[in-house]
Write a protein that holds these residues in place. Sequence first.
Motif, short mmCIF file in Angstrom:
data_model
loop_
_atom_site.label_atom_id
_atom_site.label_comp_id
_atom_site.label_asym_id
_atom_site.label_seq_id
_atom_site.Cartn_x
_atom_site.Cartn_y
_atom_site.Cartn_z
N MET A 1 0.84 -1.20 0.00
CA MET A 1 0.00 0.00 0.00
C MET A 1 0.88 1.24 0.00
O MET A 1 1.93 1.28 0.62
CB MET A 1 -0.92 -0.01 1.22
CG MET A 1 -1.73 -1.29 1.38
SD MET A 1 -2.82 -1.65 -0.01
CE MET A 1 -4.21 -0.61 0.39
N ILE A 38 -8.80 -1.98 3.92
CA ILE A 38 -7.45 -1.41 4.02
C ILE A 38 -6.79 -1.73 5.36
O ILE A 38 -5.57 -1.90 5.42
CB ILE A 38 -7.45 0.11 3.75
CG1 ILE A 38 -8.29 0.87 4.77
CG2 ILE A 38 -7.91 0.40 2.33
CD1 ILE A 38 -8.16 2.40 4.64
N ASP A 40 -7.09 -4.50 6.86
CA ASP A 40 -6.61 -5.87 6.70
C ASP A 40 -5.25 -5.91 6.01
O ASP A 40 -4.53 -6.91 6.11
CB ASP A 40 -7.62 -6.70 5.88
CG ASP A 40 -8.85 -7.09 6.69
OD1 ASP A 40 -8.82 -6.93 7.93
OD2 ASP A 40 -9.83 -7.56 6.09
N GLN A 41 -4.91 -4.82 5.32
CA GLN A 41 -3.61 -4.72 4.65
C GLN A 41 -2.57 -4.02 5.53
O GLN A 41 -1.46 -3.74 5.08
CB GLN A 41 -3.75 -3.95 3.33
CG GLN A 41 -4.67 -4.61 2.32
CD GLN A 41 -4.16 -5.97 1.88
OE1 GLN A 41 -2.97 -6.14 1.60
NE2 GLN A 41 -5.04 -6.96 1.82
N PHE A 221 -9.84 1.76 -1.13
CA PHE A 221 -8.73 0.81 -1.29
C PHE A 221 -7.84 1.26 -2.45
O PHE A 221 -6.60 1.22 -2.34
CB PHE A 221 -9.27 -0.59 -1.56
CG PHE A 221 -8.22 -1.66 -1.57
CD1 PHE A 221 -7.91 -2.37 -0.41
CD2 PHE A 221 -7.50 -1.96 -2.72
CE1 PHE A 221 -6.93 -3.35 -0.41
CE2 PHE A 221 -6.52 -2.94 -2.73
CZ PHE A 221 -6.23 -3.64 -1.57
N SER A 225 -3.91 2.37 -2.14
CA SER A 225 -2.92 1.54 -2.83
C SER A 225 -2.15 2.32 -3.90
O SER A 225 -1.24 1.78 -4.53
CB SER A 225 -3.60 0.32 -3.47
OG SER A 225 -4.55 0.72 -4.44
#
Length: 235
Positions: A1, A38, A40-41, A221, A225
């Motif tokens: 990201m 996001i 989760d990232q 997202f 990213s």
Amino acid sequence: MKYKRILLKLSGEALMGNRQYGIDPERLAEYAQDIKAITDQGVEVAIVIGGGNIFRGVAGASKGMDRVQGDHMGMLATVINGLALQSALENADIPTRLQSAIKINEVAEPFIRRRAIRHLEKGRVVIFGGGTGNPYFTTDSAAVLRAIEIEADVILKGTRVDGIYNVDPEKDSKAIKFDNISFDDVIRKGLKVMDTTAFTLSQENDLPIIVFDMNKKGNLFKVVSGENIGTEVKC
């Protein structure tokens, strides 16, 4: 990201969905899923939310209400919205903390900068309510101030429009969208991105702002990213 820590600014009106006022639970649930994608990232997320769907101090003052009283009512409205968003996020299994600039210890932590940063480092979404805690300052100003304090990489301003245009795209079909624009050009062209206090504070601290359509699923997202979504304002 592309971004590790973001400050997401949402308007109170965004929570209305298709309603005329108040809070739409379906819209909240949609936002929660976008935010979860996001977090989760590993992206650290702080949120400042307005209160215009419940009460706006300026509007009250225009009808004869004391401006300070009206602004305090608006601060309380942002806490109500913060509680609603917190509930939606936790229903999506996202750990959260609500911090308020005005003391409401029964429902929110007081804003403490180091504690907020620690929450973010632990993967919790931090919602900042109560604006700056002072009348005459908008939630845009609160968003920029908190972003600077928590050392966010960027301010993401989620709106119902997909970026910044030379004129209002909802009124003029020939409006031209900017993919990137400098702070100086925004001022020179007289474009309304944030109120002047907030915008100047962001410019002085070299903190970029991205304006994008939050209501289109997946856009958050894409922005985080690094995709070219919305309009980026930077020095």
